[in-house]
Scaffold this motif. Structure first.
Motif, PDB file in Angstrom:
ATOM      1  N   PHE A  62       0.807  -1.220   0.000  1.00  0.00           N
ATOM      2  CA  PHE A  62       0.000   0.000   0.000  1.00  0.00           C
ATOM      3  C   PHE A  62       0.840   1.270   0.000  1.00  0.00           C
ATOM      4  CE2 PHE A  62      -3.006  -2.801   2.581  1.00  0.00           C
ATOM      5  CZ  PHE A  62      -3.715  -3.202   1.466  1.00  0.00           C
ATOM      6  N   THR A  63       2.066   1.190   0.485  1.00  0.00           N
ATOM      7  CA  THR A  63       2.908   2.377   0.605  1.00  0.00           C
ATOM      8  C   THR A  63       4.223   2.184  -0.122  1.00  0.00           C
ATOM      9  OG1 THR A  63       4.191   1.808   2.601  1.00  0.00           O
ATOM     10  CG2 THR A  63       1.945   2.656   2.928  1.00  0.00           C
ATOM     11  N   THR A  64       4.957   3.285  -0.263  1.00  0.00           N
ATOM     12  CA  THR A  64       6.271   3.241  -0.924  1.00  0.00           C
ATOM     13  C   THR A  64       7.403   3.304   0.090  1.00  0.00           C
ATOM     14  OG1 THR A  64       6.291   5.663  -1.189  1.00  0.00           O
ATOM     15  CG2 THR A  64       5.358   4.356  -3.000  1.00  0.00           C
ATOM     16  N   ILE A  65       7.091   3.145   1.373  1.00  0.00           N
ATOM     17  CA  ILE A  65       8.103   3.298   2.428  1.00  0.00           C
ATOM     18  C   ILE A  65       9.261   2.324   2.238  1.00  0.00           C
ATOM     19  CG2 ILE A  65       8.541   3.086   4.901  1.00  0.00           C
ATOM     20  CD1 ILE A  65       5.665   4.104   5.352  1.00  0.00           C
ATOM     21  N   TRP A  66       8.943   1.048   2.093  1.00  0.00           N
ATOM     22  CA  TRP A  66      10.021   0.061   1.952  1.00  0.00           C
ATOM     23  C   TRP A  66      10.750   0.207   0.618  1.00  0.00           C
ATOM     24  CZ3 TRP A  66      12.932  -2.443   5.040  1.00  0.00           C
ATOM     25  CH2 TRP A  66      12.478  -2.803   6.315  1.00  0.00           C
ATOM     26  N   ASP A  67      10.071   0.653  -0.418  1.00  0.00           N
ATOM     27  CA  ASP A  67      10.765   0.901  -1.683  1.00  0.00           C
ATOM     28  C   ASP A  67      11.804   2.003  -1.525  1.00  0.00           C
ATOM     29  OD1 ASP A  67       9.705  -0.767  -3.935  1.00  0.00           O
ATOM     30  OD2 ASP A  67       7.797   0.027  -3.223  1.00  0.00           O
ATOM     31  N   ARG A  68      11.465   2.997  -0.743  1.00  0.00           N
ATOM     32  CA  ARG A  68      12.426   4.082  -0.510  1.00  0.00           C
ATOM     33  C   ARG A  68      13.598   3.592   0.324  1.00  0.00           C
ATOM     34  NH1 ARG A  68       9.927   9.036  -1.789  1.00  0.00           N
ATOM     35  NH2 ARG A  68       7.702   8.812  -2.267  1.00  0.00           N
ATOM     36  N   ILE A  69      13.307   2.775   1.337  1.00  0.00           N
ATOM     37  CA  ILE A  69      14.376   2.225   2.173  1.00  0.00           C
ATOM     38  C   ILE A  69      15.244   1.256   1.371  1.00  0.00           C
ATOM     39  CG2 ILE A  69      14.868   0.765   4.175  1.00  0.00           C
ATOM     40  CD1 ILE A  69      12.255   1.838   5.419  1.00  0.00           C
ATOM     41  N   GLY A  70      14.589   0.430   0.555  1.00  0.00           N
ATOM     42  CA  GLY A  70      15.306  -0.620  -0.178  1.00  0.00           C
ATOM     43  C   GLY A  70      15.881  -0.192  -1.504  1.00  0.00           C
ATOM     44  N   GLY A  71      15.684   1.085  -1.890  1.00  0.00           N
ATOM     45  CA  GLY A  71      16.273   1.580  -3.132  1.00  0.00           C
ATOM     46  C   GLY A  71      15.574   1.115  -4.391  1.00  0.00           C
ATOM     47  N   THR A  72      14.300   0.738  -4.277  1.00  0.00           N
ATOM     48  CA  THR A  72      13.569   0.270  -5.456  1.00  0.00           C
ATOM     49  C   THR A  72      12.454   1.235  -5.861  1.00  0.00           C
ATOM     50  OG1 THR A  72      12.179  -1.081  -3.979  1.00  0.00           O
ATOM     51  CG2 THR A  72      14.027  -2.184  -5.070  1.00  0.00           C
ATOM     52  N   TYR A  73      12.475   2.442  -5.301  1.00  0.00           N
ATOM     53  CA  TYR A  73      11.411   3.398  -5.601  1.00  0.00           C
ATOM     54  C   TYR A  73      11.629   4.047  -6.959  1.00  0.00           C
ATOM     55  CZ  TYR A  73       8.317   7.419  -5.384  1.00  0.00           C
ATOM     56  OH  TYR A  73       7.342   8.349  -5.660  1.00  0.00           O
ATOM     57  N   MET A  74      10.542   4.168  -7.746  1.00  0.00           N
ATOM     58  CA  MET A  74      10.574   4.869  -9.018  1.00  0.00           C
ATOM     59  C   MET A  74       9.365   5.798  -9.084  1.00  0.00           C
ATOM     60  SD  MET A  74      10.874   3.297 -12.892  1.00  0.00           S
ATOM     61  CE  MET A  74      12.628   2.948 -12.737  1.00  0.00           C
ATOM     62  N   ASP A  75       9.602   7.069  -9.377  1.00  0.00           N
ATOM     63  CA  ASP A  75       8.578   8.104  -9.337  1.00  0.00           C
ATOM     64  C   ASP A  75       7.788   8.140 -10.645  1.00  0.00           C
ATOM     65  OD1 ASP A  75       7.060  10.390  -9.128  1.00  0.00           O
ATOM     66  OD2 ASP A  75       8.677  11.631  -8.330  1.00  0.00           O
ATOM     67  N   PRO A  76       6.473   7.894 -10.601  1.00  0.00           N
ATOM     68  CA  PRO A  76       5.678   7.902 -11.837  1.00  0.00           C
ATOM     69  C   PRO A  76       5.451   9.297 -12.411  1.00  0.00           C
ATOM     70  CG  PRO A  76       4.261   7.536  -9.948  1.00  0.00           C
ATOM     71  CD  PRO A  76       5.672   7.494  -9.434  1.00  0.00           C
ATOM     72  N   GLU A  77       5.798  10.328 -11.655  1.00  0.00           N
ATOM     73  CA  GLU A  77       5.639  11.691 -12.155  1.00  0.00           C
ATOM     74  C   GLU A  77       6.810  12.116 -13.033  1.00  0.00           C
ATOM     75  OE1 GLU A  77       2.979  13.830 -11.759  1.00  0.00           O
ATOM     76  OE2 GLU A  77       2.004  12.045 -10.970  1.00  0.00           O
ATOM     77  N   GLN A  78       7.892  11.379 -12.976  1.00  0.00           N
ATOM     78  CA  GLN A  78       9.039  11.709 -13.817  1.00  0.00           C
ATOM     79  C   GLN A  78       8.833  11.138 -15.221  1.00  0.00           C
ATOM     80  OE1 GLN A  78      12.719  10.568 -12.033  1.00  0.00           O
ATOM     81  NE2 GLN A  78      12.299  11.587 -10.086  1.00  0.00           N
ATOM     82  N   HIS A  79       9.584  11.658 -16.169  1.00  0.00           N
ATOM     83  CA  HIS A  79       9.473  11.201 -17.557  1.00  0.00           C
ATOM     84  C   HIS A  79      10.479  10.085 -17.813  1.00  0.00           C
ATOM     85  CE1 HIS A  79       8.883  11.211 -21.857  1.00  0.00           C
ATOM     86  NE2 HIS A  79      10.186  11.355 -22.021  1.00  0.00           N
ATOM     87  N   TYR A  80      10.018   9.014 -18.424  1.00  0.00           N
ATOM     88  CA  TYR A  80      10.892   7.913 -18.812  1.00  0.00           C
ATOM     89  C   TYR A  80      10.833   7.771 -20.330  1.00  0.00           C
ATOM     90  CZ  TYR A  80      10.899   7.040 -13.862  1.00  0.00           C
ATOM     91  OH  TYR A  80      11.045   7.192 -12.503  1.00  0.00           O
ATOM     92  N   ASP A  81      11.976   7.843 -20.958  1.00  0.00           N
ATOM     93  CA  ASP A  81      12.047   7.925 -22.414  1.00  0.00           C
ATOM     94  C   ASP A  81      11.402   6.739 -23.122  1.00  0.00           C
ATOM     95  OD1 ASP A  81      13.329  10.339 -22.240  1.00  0.00           O
ATOM     96  OD2 ASP A  81      15.349   9.480 -22.344  1.00  0.00           O
TER      97      ASP A  81
END
Length: 266
Positions: free
Chosen positions: A222-241
């Motif tokens: 439900f949250t992105t907390i562990w993704d941020r801790i574990g280095g697997t977070y990716m922001d959907p607001e950023q542009h990906y080519d």
């Protein structure tokens, strides 16, 4: 639990049939309504580049059904154990008070968020991905039907922390039922590629859409907390080519577009 709630017979087959029937009805009802809204009625507004692929949708529904039937088998022993007095499930709030009811929800979320993140991360290792998780990720561009399209062992492994909680600490029956039910609805919501919210602490639809596209990002529940801790977070607001336009849909961005005729799907 099901025995007390529904008054069914205290035997494995009865519990299995209730779990299977309830799971299939919920899947086809919730996923079907969601698909009808966003991929048929509002397709040209929300997913203008989407064209229904009957083969792909049948494949998703097949794996969704297999997952539910398999989970009914694997979950049945937990409900049988609860029926025989094992576990810490309770029905009366007065047994532990309102303070613990609120506290147990917090503990429940901490336990499930942690275990599901690391289970999901393990499923993305080569060994488990090739044997289990690849069946879910064969759907790179998701639809509502993909919400439950898993290998049964895969989906059970990710649901297991919810069932484990009622054996670790006291959990009110309403909390357990709400959480398990909400997970089903949540899974549909994060696979329809339409983001209603954009609070980045929440692992909302845009995050999970990127997860299907890039595979190893946004592994949380439900949250992105562990993704941020574990280095697997990716922001959907950023542009990906290499992410095609329209894959990540913000509901706010669809409001200015006129509603058009629905698509059909066979």
């Amino acid at each position: 639990m099901l025995i007390k709630l529904l008054g069914i017979d205290d035997n494995p087959m009865a519990i299995f049939l209730v779990l299977m029937t309830g799971g299939l009805l919920t899947y086809f009802l919730v996923s079907g309504i969601n698909y009808l809204i966003f991929f048929v009625w509002l397709r040209k507004r929300v997913h203008p580049d989407y064209h229904a692929d009957p083969v792909e949708n049948r494949k998703a529904r097949f794996w969704g059904s297999i997952s539910i039937i398999g989970n009914a088998v694997l979950t049945m022993p937990f409900h049988l154990a609860l029926a025989h007095g094992y576990g810490k499930l309770y029905w009366d709030v007065d047994d532990y008070g309102w303070g613990w009811l609120v506290g147990s929800i917090v503990v429940y979320l901490v336990v499930t968020e942690t275990l599901i993140y690391w289970t999901h991360r393990l499923l993305h290792t080569d060994f488990f991905y090739d044997r289990l998780h690849k069946y879910h990720h064969q759907f790179r561009l998701t639809t509502s039907w993909v919400s439950t399209a898993f290998h049964p062992v895969d989906s059970f492994a990710q649901a297991f922390p919810h069932h484990l909680c009622v054996f670790l600490f006291p959990v009110h029956a309403a909390v357990y039922l709400t959480m398990v039910g909400f997970v089903t609805v949540w899974s549909v919501m994060i696979h329809d590629r339409v983001s209603f919210v954009r609070w980045k602490l929440i692992n909302y639809t845009g995050h999970h859409t990127l997860h299907h596209w890039y595979y190893r990002s946004n592994l949380g529940q439900f949250t992105t907390i562990w993704d941020r801790i574990g280095g697997t977070y990716m922001d959907p607001e950023q542009h990906y080519d290499d992410l095609p336009e329209g894959v990540v849909v913000r509901w706010q961005d669809t409001k200015a577009k006129p509603a058009l005729a629905p698509a059909t799907e066979s």
